[in-house]
Scaffold this active site. Sequence first.
Site, short mmCIF file in Angstrom:
data_model
loop_
_atom_site.label_atom_id
_atom_site.label_comp_id
_atom_site.label_asym_id
_atom_site.label_seq_id
_atom_site.Cartn_x
_atom_site.Cartn_y
_atom_site.Cartn_z
N SER A 76 -34.97 -13.99 -22.50
CA SER A 76 -34.11 -14.32 -21.37
C SER A 76 -32.84 -13.48 -21.31
O SER A 76 -32.64 -12.55 -22.08
CB SER A 76 -33.72 -15.79 -21.38
OG SER A 76 -32.85 -16.06 -22.45
N TYR A 119 -35.71 -14.52 -17.26
CA TYR A 119 -35.16 -15.74 -16.69
C TYR A 119 -33.78 -15.98 -17.28
O TYR A 119 -33.41 -15.40 -18.30
CB TYR A 119 -36.09 -16.94 -16.94
CG TYR A 119 -36.26 -17.27 -18.41
CD1 TYR A 119 -35.44 -18.21 -19.02
CD2 TYR A 119 -37.22 -16.63 -19.18
CE1 TYR A 119 -35.58 -18.50 -20.37
CE2 TYR A 119 -37.37 -16.91 -20.52
CZ TYR A 119 -36.55 -17.85 -21.12
OH TYR A 119 -36.69 -18.13 -22.45
N GLY A 152 -34.25 -11.35 -26.80
CA GLY A 152 -35.66 -11.06 -27.05
C GLY A 152 -36.03 -9.65 -26.60
O GLY A 152 -35.25 -8.71 -26.76
N ALA A 153 -37.22 -9.52 -26.02
CA ALA A 153 -37.72 -8.20 -25.61
C ALA A 153 -36.78 -7.50 -24.63
O ALA A 153 -36.67 -6.27 -24.64
CB ALA A 153 -39.11 -8.34 -25.00
#
Length: 127
Positions: free
Chosen positions: A25, A58, A73-74
């Site tokens: 996110s 998101y 994260g990614a």
Amino acid sequence: MHLNMLKSKIHRATVVQADLNYVGSITIDRNLMDKANILEYEKVEIANINNGARFETYVIAGEAGSGIICLNGAAARCAQAGDKVIIMCYCSLTPEEASEHRPKVVFVNDDNSISNVTEYEKHGTIG
């Protein structure tokens, strides 16, 4: 028929943090979310001004007034602290609704404090 239209955007926000080990996110200062009418867990598209990357994720709410813009994260692979980004959110409107629609545009300073809010976007007329 429905049209996908720009609902709102946060323009030229500064990435404060990128946390590769978080679940995913983008964390956004709650004040910026509220001004831009972006909800927690809503899908956003992010354009990195520094490297041209575009990606979707998101939103999760960060502390109000903190200025936090953190890719998690990614998504943390797509930007680094100090990069400028545009955070865009879209909505689906009928042609009739779209003809009256004006996107909310939130401009921020280098510290991600709000400098201006408009409800339209025309080339060469805002900034």
